[in-house]
Design an enzyme around this catalytic site. Structure first.
Site, short mmCIF file in Angstrom:
data_model
loop_
_atom_site.label_atom_id
_atom_site.label_comp_id
_atom_site.label_asym_id
_atom_site.label_seq_id
_atom_site.Cartn_x
_atom_site.Cartn_y
_atom_site.Cartn_z
N THR A 71 1.51 -0.71 20.07
CA THR A 71 2.03 0.66 20.17
C THR A 71 1.76 1.20 21.57
O THR A 71 0.80 0.77 22.24
CB THR A 71 1.35 1.57 19.13
OG1 THR A 71 1.61 2.94 19.46
CG2 THR A 71 -0.17 1.38 19.09
N ASP A 72 2.57 2.17 22.00
CA ASP A 72 2.30 2.81 23.30
C ASP A 72 1.03 3.66 23.23
O ASP A 72 0.49 4.07 24.25
CB ASP A 72 3.49 3.67 23.76
CG ASP A 72 3.77 4.87 22.87
OD1 ASP A 72 3.23 4.94 21.74
OD2 ASP A 72 4.54 5.76 23.30
N GLU A 73 0.53 3.90 22.01
CA GLU A 73 -0.65 4.76 21.87
C GLU A 73 -1.93 4.06 22.37
O GLU A 73 -2.95 4.71 22.56
CB GLU A 73 -0.80 5.23 20.42
CG GLU A 73 0.42 6.01 19.96
CD GLU A 73 0.25 6.79 18.67
OE1 GLU A 73 -0.89 7.09 18.28
OE2 GLU A 73 1.28 7.11 18.06
N TYR A 75 -6.90 5.32 14.91
CA TYR A 75 -5.73 4.45 14.74
C TYR A 75 -5.45 3.65 16.01
O TYR A 75 -5.36 2.43 15.99
CB TYR A 75 -4.48 5.28 14.37
CG TYR A 75 -3.19 4.58 14.69
CD1 TYR A 75 -2.76 3.49 13.93
CD2 TYR A 75 -2.39 4.95 15.79
CE1 TYR A 75 -1.59 2.80 14.25
CE2 TYR A 75 -1.23 4.27 16.11
CZ TYR A 75 -0.84 3.20 15.34
OH TYR A 75 0.31 2.52 15.67
N LYS A 81 5.12 11.53 8.65
CA LYS A 81 5.30 11.62 10.10
C LYS A 81 6.14 12.86 10.45
O LYS A 81 6.85 13.41 9.61
CB LYS A 81 6.01 10.36 10.61
CG LYS A 81 5.24 9.07 10.37
CD LYS A 81 4.09 8.93 11.34
CE LYS A 81 3.71 7.51 11.63
NZ LYS A 81 3.03 6.83 10.55
N LYS A 94 -5.62 -0.40 16.99
CA LYS A 94 -4.45 -1.14 17.50
C LYS A 94 -4.76 -1.77 18.86
O LYS A 94 -4.32 -2.88 19.16
CB LYS A 94 -3.23 -0.21 17.61
CG LYS A 94 -2.60 0.20 16.30
CD LYS A 94 -2.07 -0.97 15.47
CE LYS A 94 -0.70 -1.44 15.90
NZ LYS A 94 -0.20 -2.51 14.97
N TYR A 97 1.21 21.46 14.90
CA TYR A 97 -0.19 21.43 15.36
C TYR A 97 -0.30 22.15 16.71
O TYR A 97 0.39 21.79 17.67
CB TYR A 97 -0.68 19.99 15.55
CG TYR A 97 -0.66 19.12 14.30
CD1 TYR A 97 -0.64 19.68 13.03
CD2 TYR A 97 -0.67 17.74 14.41
CE1 TYR A 97 -0.63 18.88 11.90
CE2 TYR A 97 -0.65 16.93 13.28
CZ TYR A 97 -0.62 17.51 12.02
OH TYR A 97 -0.61 16.71 10.91
N THR A 109 0.88 -1.17 0.00
CA THR A 109 0.00 0.00 0.00
C THR A 109 0.92 1.21 0.00
O THR A 109 2.14 1.08 -0.06
CB THR A 109 -0.91 0.03 1.24
OG1 THR A 109 -0.09 -0.05 2.39
CG2 THR A 109 -1.91 -1.11 1.21
P1 TYD Z 1 3.32 11.70 14.19
O1 TYD Z 1 4.71 11.61 13.66
O2 TYD Z 1 2.18 11.76 13.24
O3 TYD Z 1 3.15 10.49 15.22
P2 TYD Z 1 1.98 10.19 16.32
O4 TYD Z 1 0.81 11.01 16.02
O5 TYD Z 1 1.72 8.76 16.09
O6 TYD Z 1 2.59 10.47 17.65
O7 TYD Z 1 3.22 13.00 15.11
C1 TYD Z 1 4.11 13.22 16.20
C2 TYD Z 1 3.66 14.49 16.87
O8 TYD Z 1 3.89 15.58 15.97
C3 TYD Z 1 2.18 14.53 17.20
O9 TYD Z 1 2.02 15.18 18.45
C4 TYD Z 1 1.57 15.35 16.09
C5 TYD Z 1 2.70 16.32 15.71
N1 TYD Z 1 2.71 16.75 14.29
C6 TYD Z 1 2.68 18.13 13.98
O10 TYD Z 1 2.65 19.00 14.88
N2 TYD Z 1 2.68 18.49 12.65
C7 TYD Z 1 2.71 17.57 11.64
O11 TYD Z 1 2.70 17.97 10.44
C8 TYD Z 1 2.77 16.17 11.99
C9 TYD Z 1 2.81 15.13 10.92
C10 TYD Z 1 2.77 15.83 13.33
#
Ligand code: TYD
Length: 397
Positions: free
Chosen positions: A186-188, A210, A249, A214, A267, A35
């Protein structure tokens, strides 16, 4: 020993396969449906004209991936487009379409070669069973793993992570040769860690599609041990980082954006914390679980490197020599877990030692993306599904 590794073309899977091939005499059967996040280039040094197989059940594969695709608004509309997609994933490789018995064919190849790569979906139970009959240990990585995509559309997460794992567990019921089945969780699954580090016996409280998928199969794997005696060991690693991580990621996204002088989409306030675990350490921890993990038990694998996202982003800007003015605070992810944190004393009791320097591995990783521009540019330019998702997701922010 013969290992069946599902999801072996993905980020953690391919790093595990390479680590294992470099450090043991194992033979590997890799099962991956390619995929969007499966990249054959990740394993190209081990693939040749005779060990890359597409079983005759490919019709099933195509219909399954098509079904998954149809539910995604940005997905391919029909079977011929899906074939085109698969063809593009196989570009530069010369797969063999297996008309005869897959079991015999794989067995034959493993007499001369250390690796067989089977392009098929774990939802294809006939393939699962044929490959499992040949294996001593299963390491099950195959999963949809990107939280943002699961928020966008959870459908593929249920099909692959839940139904796919169920299919594999069912196949394991029908073979008697398996010594261990390592289920990668996962730890999530614990949900976010406010003011504590979770231990394995803590309740699971997943908070996004997600992690809930899991969590479902983390417990389903456990139930298949309790009910049917399948030799399950569950691994719950924290956020992995390293080379070949798909550019969706945090670390690859931010590194690539910095290199292209584009805004870095953090974010919210960026104060969320993740515990970063180097992908080769995950591989070493899985080695230990194959050897000494107690059947029926779950083990946390921590990085013990808890960092706020904003500090990770600043580090990337420093290594790539870009200005902090590129930081762009965007609309937060819904249901965003503010912190992950796990206690790894249980795996330490098995003899686990994690003694790498985080800053060194982090710098190595960012430099890997700087030096391997071809690897990620191919994805950025060619993967239509990836492009469509990234556009749709980040446009909303
Ligand atoms: P990510 O790598 O998507 O892993 P997970 O959500 O499984 O932990 O994200 C890691 C952290 O980074 C998560 O708190 C969300 C943040 N993030 C951003 O702030 N901006 C982005 O563009 C992405 C992809 C993640």
């Amino acid at each position: 020993m013969i290992l069946l590794v599902t999801g072996g073309a993905g980020f953690i899977g391919s790093n595990f396969v390479k680590h294992r091939l470099q450090t043991t005499d194992d033979k590997m059967i890799i099962l991956d449906s390619l995929t969007y996040a499966g990249v054959l280039d990740n394993l190209k040094e081990y693939l040749n004209d005779s060990n890359l197989l597409i079983p005759k059940t490919q019709d099933d594969l195509l219909s399954v991936t098509k079904q998954i695709g149809e539910r995604l608004s940005y997905a391919v509309p029909d079977g011929s487009a899906e074939l085109k997609r698969l063809t593009s994933k196989l570009e530069g490789f010369n797969p063999n379409y297996v008309e005869s018995d897959l079991y015999d064919m794989v067995k034959d190849i493993l007499k001369k070669d250390k690796v067989v790569f089977v392009v098929a979906n774990i939802i294809d139970s006939k393939t699962d069973q044929a490959l499992m009959r040949l294996s001593d240990v299963v390491v099950h990585f195959a999963a949809e793993s990107h939280v943002d995509r699961s928020i966008f559309d959870a459908d593929a997460f249920i099909k692959t992570n839940v139904y796919g794992t169920y299919t594999l567990l069912e196949a394991a019921k029908n073979v008697s040769n398996l010594k261990k089945f390592i289920h990668i969780s996962t730890d999530e699954v614990y949900g976010h860690a406010i003011g504590k580090s979770f231990k394995e016996a803590d309740p699971l409280n997943p908070r996004n599609p997600y992690s809930s998928a899991k969590a479902a199969v983390d417990r389903m794997a456990y139930a298949y041990h309790q009910t049917y005696g399948i030799p399950i060991v569950i691994a719950r690693p924290s956020n992995n980082f390293g080379s070949n991580q798909y550019p969706e990621k945090l670390i690859p996204v931010m590194t690539i954006k910095a290199l292209k002088n584009e805004p870095l989409p953090v974010y919210g306030d960026g104060r969320q914390e993740r515990d970063w675990l180097y992908v080769e350490d995950t591989a070493r921890a899985i080695d230990l679980l194959i050897k000494s993990g107690k059947i029926g038990e779950a083990y946390n694998i921590a990085g013990n490197n808890e960092r706020e996202n904003i500090s990770i982003v600043r580090k990337i800007l420093e290594i790539t020599g870009r200005s902090e003015k590129l930081i762009d605070h965007v609309k937060d992810r819904p249901g965003h877990d503010v912190r992950y944190s796990i206690d790894d004393s249980k795996i330490k009791d098995l003899g686990w030692v994690q003694d790498r320097d985080f800053d060194k591995q982090f710098e190595y990783t960012v430099n890997w993306y700087i030096q391997n521009q071809n690897w990620w540019e191919k994805i950025l330019n060619k993967d239509q599904e990836y492009k469509a998702f990234m556009k749709a997701w980040y446009e909303e922010r």
